[in-house]
Write an enzyme that holds these catalytic residues in place. Sequence first.
Site, PDB file in Angstrom:
ATOM      1  N   THR A 138      -7.171  -4.371  -1.469  1.00 20.14           N
ATOM      2  CA  THR A 138      -7.408  -2.981  -1.966  1.00 20.14           C
ATOM      3  C   THR A 138      -7.223  -2.911  -3.439  1.00 20.14           C
ATOM      4  O   THR A 138      -6.667  -3.758  -4.192  1.00 20.14           O
ATOM      5  CB  THR A 138      -6.183  -2.388  -1.552  1.00 20.14           C
ATOM      6  OG1 THR A 138      -6.037  -2.361   0.017  1.00 20.14           O
ATOM      7  CG2 THR A 138      -6.217  -0.891  -1.800  1.00 20.14           C
ATOM      8  N   PHE A 168      -1.314  -2.160  -4.509  1.00 24.24           N
ATOM      9  CA  PHE A 168      -0.483  -2.051  -3.367  1.00 24.24           C
ATOM     10  C   PHE A 168      -0.476  -3.595  -2.725  1.00 24.24           C
ATOM     11  O   PHE A 168      -0.562  -3.544  -1.264  1.00 24.24           O
ATOM     12  CB  PHE A 168      -1.179  -1.290  -2.477  1.00 24.24           C
ATOM     13  CG  PHE A 168      -1.184  -0.053  -2.832  1.00 24.24           C
ATOM     14  CD1 PHE A 168      -0.258   0.825  -3.534  1.00 24.24           C
ATOM     15  CD2 PHE A 168      -2.343   1.034  -2.592  1.00 24.24           C
ATOM     16  CE1 PHE A 168      -0.276   2.075  -4.239  1.00 24.24           C
ATOM     17  CE2 PHE A 168      -2.527   2.086  -2.964  1.00 24.24           C
ATOM     18  CZ  PHE A 168      -1.567   2.873  -3.819  1.00 24.24           C
ATOM     19  N   ILE A 169      -0.169  -4.729  -3.358  1.00 25.80           N
ATOM     20  CA  ILE A 169      -0.288  -6.085  -2.772  1.00 25.80           C
ATOM     21  C   ILE A 169       1.010  -6.302  -2.123  1.00 25.80           C
ATOM     22  O   ILE A 169       2.044  -6.625  -2.956  1.00 25.80           O
ATOM     23  CB  ILE A 169      -1.148  -7.153  -3.420  1.00 25.80           C
ATOM     24  CG1 ILE A 169      -2.460  -6.581  -4.186  1.00 25.80           C
ATOM     25  CG2 ILE A 169      -1.118  -8.388  -2.889  1.00 25.80           C
ATOM     26  CD1 ILE A 169      -3.493  -6.109  -2.878  1.00 25.80           C
ATOM     27  N   ALA A 189     -21.674  -4.596   0.940  1.00 26.59           N
ATOM     28  CA  ALA A 189     -20.717  -5.601   1.580  1.00 26.59           C
ATOM     29  C   ALA A 189     -21.285  -6.879   1.485  1.00 26.59           C
ATOM     30  O   ALA A 189     -20.501  -7.994   1.490  1.00 26.59           O
ATOM     31  CB  ALA A 189     -20.534  -5.237   3.287  1.00 26.59           C
ATOM     32  N   GLU A 252      -4.548  -7.762  12.549  1.00 28.50           N
ATOM     33  CA  GLU A 252      -3.639  -6.900  11.559  1.00 28.50           C
ATOM     34  C   GLU A 252      -3.160  -5.647  12.370  1.00 28.50           C
ATOM     35  O   GLU A 252      -2.259  -5.199  12.383  1.00 28.50           O
ATOM     36  CB  GLU A 252      -4.204  -6.752  10.366  1.00 28.50           C
ATOM     37  CG  GLU A 252      -3.059  -6.386   9.303  1.00 28.50           C
ATOM     38  CD  GLU A 252      -3.645  -6.383   7.626  1.00 28.50           C
ATOM     39  OE1 GLU A 252      -3.082  -5.412   7.010  1.00 28.50           O
ATOM     40  OE2 GLU A 252      -4.742  -6.799   7.532  1.00 28.50           O
ATOM     41  N   ARG A 278      28.880  10.821  17.618  1.00 23.59           N
ATOM     42  CA  ARG A 278      29.255  12.013  16.708  1.00 23.59           C
ATOM     43  C   ARG A 278      30.268  12.906  17.854  1.00 23.59           C
ATOM     44  O   ARG A 278      29.886  13.274  18.906  1.00 23.59           O
ATOM     45  CB  ARG A 278      28.076  12.743  16.325  1.00 23.59           C
ATOM     46  CG  ARG A 278      28.218  13.931  15.520  1.00 23.59           C
ATOM     47  CD  ARG A 278      26.713  14.433  14.914  1.00 23.59           C
ATOM     48  NE  ARG A 278      27.207  15.394  14.248  1.00 23.59           N
ATOM     49  CZ  ARG A 278      26.665  16.703  14.215  1.00 23.59           C
ATOM     50  NH1 ARG A 278      25.638  16.921  15.113  1.00 23.59           N
ATOM     51  NH2 ARG A 278      26.944  17.806  13.271  1.00 23.59           N
TER      52      ARG A 278
HETATM   53  C1  LIG Z   1       3.143  -0.644   1.545  1.00 25.46           C
HETATM   54  C2  LIG Z   1       1.701  -0.879   1.461  1.00 25.46           C
HETATM   55  C3  LIG Z   1       1.395  -2.116   1.394  1.00 25.46           C
HETATM   56  C4  LIG Z   1       0.073  -2.718   1.454  1.00 25.46           C
HETATM   57  N1  LIG Z   1      -0.234  -4.200   1.378  1.00 25.46           N
HETATM   58  C5  LIG Z   1      -1.618  -4.419   1.271  1.00 25.46           C
HETATM   59  C6  LIG Z   1      -2.009  -5.975   1.090  1.00 25.46           C
HETATM   60  O1  LIG Z   1      -1.158  -6.895   1.139  1.00 25.46           O
HETATM   61  N2  LIG Z   1      -2.910  -6.110   0.533  1.00 25.46           N
HETATM   62  C7  LIG Z   1      -4.131  -5.102   0.240  1.00 25.46           C
HETATM   63  O2  LIG Z   1      -5.210  -5.363   0.179  1.00 25.46           O
HETATM   64  N3  LIG Z   1      -3.985  -3.793   0.479  1.00 25.46           N
HETATM   65  C8  LIG Z   1      -2.512  -3.434   1.032  1.00 25.46           C
HETATM   66  N4  LIG Z   1      -2.363  -2.167   1.018  1.00 25.46           N
HETATM   67  C9  LIG Z   1      -3.250  -1.144   0.642  1.00 25.46           C
HETATM   68  C10 LIG Z   1      -3.855  -0.489   2.115  1.00 25.46           C
HETATM   69  O3  LIG Z   1      -4.723  -1.330   2.714  1.00 25.46           O
HETATM   70  C11 LIG Z   1      -4.577   0.864   1.424  1.00 25.46           C
HETATM   71  O4  LIG Z   1      -3.542   1.677   1.135  1.00 25.46           O
HETATM   72  C12 LIG Z   1      -5.274   1.399   2.757  1.00 25.46           C
HETATM   73  O5  LIG Z   1      -6.702   0.495   2.998  1.00 25.46           O
HETATM   74  C13 LIG Z   1      -6.124   2.678   2.338  1.00 25.46           C
HETATM   75  O6  LIG Z   1      -6.464   2.568   1.106  1.00 25.46           O
HETATM   76  P1  LIG Z   1      -6.138   3.719  -0.055  1.00 25.46           P
HETATM   77  O7  LIG Z   1      -4.750   3.635  -0.380  1.00 25.46           O
HETATM   78  O8  LIG Z   1      -6.917   3.314  -1.297  1.00 25.46           O
HETATM   79  O9  LIG Z   1      -6.513   5.059   0.443  1.00 25.46           O
HETATM   80  P2  LIG Z   1      -8.222   5.723   0.255  1.00 25.46           P
HETATM   81  O10 LIG Z   1      -9.071   4.724   0.777  1.00 25.46           O
HETATM   82  O11 LIG Z   1      -8.386   6.263  -1.136  1.00 25.46           O
HETATM   83  O12 LIG Z   1      -8.058   6.800   1.282  1.00 25.46           O
HETATM   84  C14 LIG Z   1      -7.331   8.121   0.944  1.00 25.46           C
HETATM   85  C15 LIG Z   1      -7.250   8.976   2.104  1.00 25.46           C
HETATM   86  O13 LIG Z   1      -8.822   9.197   2.378  1.00 25.46           O
HETATM   87  C16 LIG Z   1      -8.991   8.989   3.734  1.00 25.46           C
HETATM   88  N5  LIG Z   1     -10.378   8.600   3.526  1.00 25.46           N
HETATM   89  C17 LIG Z   1     -10.937   7.470   3.097  1.00 25.46           C
HETATM   90  N6  LIG Z   1     -12.194   7.345   3.316  1.00 25.46           N
HETATM   91  C18 LIG Z   1     -12.755   8.322   4.034  1.00 25.46           C
HETATM   92  C19 LIG Z   1     -13.862   8.702   4.496  1.00 25.46           C
HETATM   93  N7  LIG Z   1     -14.932   8.167   4.594  1.00 25.46           N
HETATM   94  N8  LIG Z   1     -13.674   9.903   5.370  1.00 25.46           N
HETATM   95  C20 LIG Z   1     -12.724  10.644   5.707  1.00 25.46           C
HETATM   96  N9  LIG Z   1     -11.477  10.269   4.960  1.00 25.46           N
HETATM   97  C21 LIG Z   1     -11.407   9.105   4.357  1.00 25.46           C
HETATM   98  C22 LIG Z   1      -8.122   8.052   4.138  1.00 25.46           C
HETATM   99  O14 LIG Z   1      -7.846   7.953   5.595  1.00 25.46           O
HETATM  100  C23 LIG Z   1      -6.821   8.274   3.606  1.00 25.46           C
HETATM  101  O15 LIG Z   1      -6.115   9.471   4.256  1.00 25.46           O
HETATM  102  C24 LIG Z   1      -0.978  -1.764   1.140  1.00 25.46           C
HETATM  103  C25 LIG Z   1      -0.683  -0.347   1.121  1.00 25.46           C
HETATM  104  C26 LIG Z   1       0.618  -0.060   1.317  1.00 25.46           C
HETATM  105  C27 LIG Z   1       1.137   1.385   1.089  1.00 25.46           C
END
Ligand SMILES: Cc1cc2nc3c(=O)[nH]c(=O)nc-3n(C[C@H](O)[C@H](O)[C@H](O)COP(=O)(O)OP(=O)(O)OC[C@H]3O[C@@H](n4cnc5c(N)ncnc54)[C@H](O)[C@@H]3O)c2cc1C
Length: 281
Positions: A138, A168-169, A189, A252, A278
């Site tokens: 991410t 968010f790693i 990709a 995962e 309670r």
């Molecule tokens: C606690 C935590 C731990 C994590 N650990 C890791 C980790 O170890 N390594 C790592 O690489 N990542 C990690 N992540 C990241 C996680 O994989 C991402 O948060 C996730 O992939 C979503 O990406 P984003 O947060 O950028 O949201 P976005 O991709 O920006 O998405 C935001 C919103 O838009 C929606 N959305 C996105 N694209 C579309 C579309 N085409 N059509 C409709 N809706 C859409 C999504 O469903 C979401 O609701 C972690 C996240 C958290 C919160």
Amino acid sequence: MTHDFDAWRARSPFYDETHDQLAQSVRTFIEREVEPYIDQWEADRELPRELHKKAAEAGILGLRYPEEYGGHSEGFDAFHGLVLTEELARPGAGGLGASLMTHGIGLPPILAMGSEELKQRIAPPVLAGEKIIALGITEASGGSDVAKLRTTAKRDGDDYIVNGGKMFITSGMRADYLTTAVRTGGDGAGGISLLLIEMDRKGVSRTRLEKMGWHCSDTASIHFDDVRVPAENLIGPENGGFMGIMRNFNSERLGMAMGCCAFARVCLREAADYAAQRETF
Ligand SMILES: Cc1cc2nc3c(=O)[nH]c(=O)nc-3n(C[C@H](O)[C@H](O)[C@H](O)COP(=O)(O)OP(=O)(O)OC[C@H]3O[C@@H](n4cnc5c(N)ncnc54)[C@H](O)[C@@H]3O)c2cc1C
């Protein structure tokens, strides 16, 4: 009717006595090595490194990994992995399984696609709990659309020069290694590779992130500023990383789904305990 963690799930037809034995042994480990300390780790915002070593000694870190790299796979199936996920959820701290087991997302691409040298160098110390590995996919610009990631790795002689950042790693503050998705080719990709980056390399910096939950799991944003990484750290073929990333997501998702079910049982247990204690009016 009892309202404990076990009573909230019907017996799985896929579990036999070996799954029960594993559940009991993990539960004993958790009661002894985790439950007395978990509140402190939640407050500390990270797990102690010693826990990884203890979990390795208890057979938890190496479960279902090849014997030749220090794991134990003989006699274990995917359902043993799910048993482990359930038991790690039982103390009710989501960050425990997430952070203790980040090798579950960081290591498989190396074992599936990496060179033998890379496997031998990285897997044994990780499975022994001596080193921590995390996964960096991410980025601040987005996580769902992996094919659009922007962190670049440009070839320079025998090295790659990495620039960009990850967001968010999980285990990112403590990680020794990061299995990192980088752009080595064109758009989309087909231009993505996986590169193993040692986190003590010059030009790597990290910032701790605060979250709503998973408190004992350290989460980081990571920045790469002209980080020189040897090309031998490439995992699989150049521009062939996307398949490795997607293949990782399958297990995962299964683990996440089991974790959700197990945490729902924790919530029910807590609610039932509270309702039983309670006294009103
Ligand atoms: C606690 C935590 C731990 C994590 N650990 C890791 C980790 O170890 N390594 C790592 O690489 N990542 C990690 N992540 C990241 C996680 O994989 C991402 O948060 C996730 O992939 C979503 O990406 P984003 O947060 O950028 O949201 P976005 O991709 O920006 O998405 C935001 C919103 O838009 C929606 N959305 C996105 N694209 C579309 C579309 N085409 N059509 C409709 N809706 C859409 C999504 O469903 C979401 O609701 C972690 C996240 C958290 C919160």
